[in-house]
Design a protein around this motif. Sequence first.
Motif, short mmCIF file in Angstrom:
data_model
loop_
_atom_site.label_atom_id
_atom_site.label_comp_id
_atom_site.label_asym_id
_atom_site.label_seq_id
_atom_site.Cartn_x
_atom_site.Cartn_y
_atom_site.Cartn_z
N GLU A 9 31.54 -21.83 -42.41
CA GLU A 9 31.17 -22.40 -41.03
C GLU A 9 29.66 -22.10 -41.18
O GLU A 9 29.08 -23.01 -40.84
CB GLU A 9 31.55 -21.33 -39.86
N LEU A 10 29.19 -21.22 -42.08
CA LEU A 10 27.51 -21.11 -42.09
C LEU A 10 27.01 -22.11 -42.76
O LEU A 10 26.11 -22.64 -42.56
CB LEU A 10 27.29 -19.76 -42.89
N LYS A 11 27.77 -22.75 -43.70
CA LYS A 11 27.41 -23.84 -44.54
C LYS A 11 27.61 -25.03 -43.71
O LYS A 11 26.68 -25.99 -43.71
CB LYS A 11 28.40 -23.96 -45.80
N ARG A 12 28.56 -25.25 -42.79
CA ARG A 12 28.73 -26.50 -42.00
C ARG A 12 27.80 -26.49 -40.99
O ARG A 12 27.38 -27.60 -40.78
CB ARG A 12 30.07 -26.46 -41.31
N ARG A 13 27.23 -25.38 -40.47
CA ARG A 13 26.19 -25.39 -39.28
C ARG A 13 24.62 -25.08 -40.13
O ARG A 13 23.78 -24.92 -39.37
CB ARG A 13 26.37 -24.16 -38.52
N HIS A 14 24.80 -25.44 -41.32
CA HIS A 14 23.26 -25.47 -42.24
C HIS A 14 22.53 -24.13 -42.01
O HIS A 14 21.12 -24.29 -42.06
CB HIS A 14 22.48 -26.69 -41.49
N VAL A 15 23.25 -23.18 -41.95
CA VAL A 15 22.57 -21.76 -41.67
C VAL A 15 21.83 -21.49 -42.97
O VAL A 15 20.72 -21.00 -43.24
CB VAL A 15 23.46 -20.78 -41.20
N TYR A 16 22.70 -21.74 -44.08
CA TYR A 16 22.10 -21.43 -45.52
C TYR A 16 20.58 -22.31 -45.60
O TYR A 16 19.71 -21.76 -46.12
CB TYR A 16 23.04 -21.71 -46.61
N ARG A 17 20.79 -23.56 -45.29
CA ARG A 17 19.40 -24.44 -45.59
C ARG A 17 18.43 -24.09 -44.87
O ARG A 17 17.19 -24.01 -45.15
CB ARG A 17 19.95 -25.91 -45.31
N VAL A 18 18.74 -23.66 -43.73
CA VAL A 18 17.78 -23.11 -42.70
C VAL A 18 17.12 -21.66 -43.09
O VAL A 18 15.99 -21.53 -43.10
CB VAL A 18 18.04 -22.89 -41.18
N ALA A 19 17.88 -20.84 -43.69
CA ALA A 19 17.52 -19.68 -44.20
C ALA A 19 16.45 -19.59 -45.32
O ALA A 19 15.27 -19.27 -45.61
CB ALA A 19 18.61 -18.53 -44.50
N VAL A 20 17.04 -20.74 -46.12
CA VAL A 20 16.18 -20.88 -47.43
C VAL A 20 14.89 -21.46 -47.23
O VAL A 20 13.60 -21.15 -47.46
CB VAL A 20 17.07 -21.72 -48.36
N THR A 21 14.91 -22.57 -46.12
CA THR A 21 13.71 -23.49 -45.85
C THR A 21 12.64 -22.44 -45.14
O THR A 21 11.70 -22.60 -45.49
CB THR A 21 14.11 -24.48 -44.98
N TYR A 22 13.18 -21.63 -44.18
CA TYR A 22 12.40 -20.67 -43.38
C TYR A 22 11.72 -19.69 -44.42
O TYR A 22 10.59 -19.67 -44.39
CB TYR A 22 13.10 -19.77 -42.43
N ALA A 23 12.61 -19.24 -45.31
CA ALA A 23 11.93 -18.20 -46.62
C ALA A 23 10.65 -18.78 -47.18
O ALA A 23 9.67 -18.33 -47.34
CB ALA A 23 12.90 -17.77 -47.40
N ILE A 24 10.96 -20.14 -47.52
CA ILE A 24 9.81 -21.02 -48.51
C ILE A 24 8.73 -21.24 -47.46
O ILE A 24 7.53 -20.88 -47.92
CB ILE A 24 10.64 -22.06 -49.04
N ILE A 25 9.16 -21.49 -46.28
CA ILE A 25 7.77 -21.89 -45.46
C ILE A 25 7.11 -20.66 -45.09
O ILE A 25 5.82 -20.78 -45.00
CB ILE A 25 8.29 -22.89 -44.30
N SER A 26 7.85 -19.68 -45.14
CA SER A 26 7.20 -18.35 -44.68
C SER A 26 6.03 -17.94 -45.78
O SER A 26 4.94 -17.42 -45.41
CB SER A 26 8.12 -17.15 -44.13
N TRP A 27 6.54 -17.93 -46.91
CA TRP A 27 6.04 -17.69 -48.17
C TRP A 27 4.59 -18.46 -48.26
O TRP A 27 3.64 -17.99 -48.44
CB TRP A 27 6.73 -17.79 -49.39
#
Length: 588
Positions: A9-27
Amino acid sequence: MAWKSFLKELKRRHVYRVAVTYAIISWLILQIVSVIVPIIEAPEWMSKVVLILLIIGFPIALILAWAFDLTPEGIMRTDPKQPGKQKPSKASKTFRISNWVIGVLIFIVIAQFLYNKYSRNETTINPDIEKTIAVLPFKLIGNDQEGAYFADGVVDLLISDLGKIDELKVRSRTSVERFHNPQESVQSIAEKLNVNFIIEGSAQKYKDEIRIMVQLIDPFQDNPIWEDRYDRQYKDIFNVQSEIATRISNSLDVIITKKEKESIAKPPTSSEKAWDLYQRGLHLVRSRAINNIRASRSFFEQAIEIDSLFVDAYVALGNTYTSEGIWHGELSGQEAKRLAQPYYLKSLEIDPNNLQALKDLARTKYYYDWDFRFMDSVNQVLRKKDPRIVHVLFEFHLGRFDQMMVDLDEMTKVIPQEEVGEHWLIAYQYYFKNQYERVIQLMEEGLLKHPQLEAYYDQFGNLCIHMGKFDRAIDILQKGLSLSDVRHPSMLIRLAIAHYKKGEVNLANNYMDEVLERAASGEPEINVYISHYYAQTGEIDTAFDWLEKAYSKREVDLIWLIVEPNFEPLRNDSRYNDLIKRVGFPDA
């Protein structure tokens, strides 16, 4: 299993992608902030605020990713039901494309960052080039001027550590101080200092945290060879400085010996708090204002209370009293000696091999006790162990110009010729040879390098008088007096002499009245200067009367008897030779 369904469900709702994108943008944001904050001189806490906000935003972003989805119709609540297999929508294709674009951009940014950070360490250094370095005064990050002492202290440690490496020739703080807020290019500065490499940087201390940014530059290629940023605790200041010195040496392909490594790793004190107080004191001393010199003593005394074995603090404390007796005239020579000498003795008790403390002790005994023999013996030791700190002024006062030049030549074998800086001593030698053009050239060079050093104006004005350049002397002396509120009696006397030589007797009398009034009030270290005036006006008996007063008070500047041009009219008088013997000149 429930947890597997949750992960799907996390994958379906794109939570993984948001987490990775957020971490990279934050960096990326943190990297940008770390560059922008020093440039706009924003306070250090701004970086922390951005980091805290990004941390707080992370769980919020995940919650929003769970609850909402980006669709062609806009942001919609995510359908809680699991869809079956279906043909990829236009939106999902768009997301795939955007993922590729974001991935490529992130790769480019990271590659560029790694290139900028590490590729310069591989800059090829010409092995034949002389490793001459100038550490420019560091800029202060932010607007906290009270923390300026910390930036000064960073430079002091870096100059000290780099100076312990034989293969490097490092300009002293005195030489680089005039480039505190340079308006010229690093190439121009390098040419003026005659160096092949420049180190610049910035520093900030906020409570117990420090930030130091350092850059090693090839000024003639306008190319940073190495740069880095250090965010540490203040308690790590000595380790940070040793690390910086080592990194700079490695970047210049300099091999550091085991002995040099041990010397660099040895901190000047066991307490960073004592070091902090010591640097606060030095920052005040550098202003050369008498009130600041006096105020500095409290910091040196506190440093000693924390670390009773802090040799440099003892020496610095002793020097505050010595300087007040020699130049400022606020203390008599004997009082200055009484206050200063115990600190030199204590420093030598802690470290009998400390040559700077030994020199300062000998200098004090020479000035105030006229102990020529001890100063002579110490100079012989310094010639063998550290020719950089031989007291060449001693040889000058004795008229040993040949030995003085030998000592200066030996200094230049260890440190650059421009670093010796004894322009006025050499200028006097040329004065006695009647090479006046060379005198002026040397003194002008000295003033360019030390525009705030009052003693240069004092000596330049004196030489101009005896070269017959009275107007030039008056201009130089008045500029020297304008540098501070202190009206040095030597400058006033020289102005009186210059005006007298021009026939402006009333102006000469005005200066003399001021000095005579101060002498009558009991001001120390002033009688010898008054004798200068009367020697130059031909009142020989009066000149000797004032010299006898100076002798009875053991005034410091009687050590100038042999070489002071103002005493030329007295040299054939038997009273002059008798006075030289009584003072104790060894060659008399």
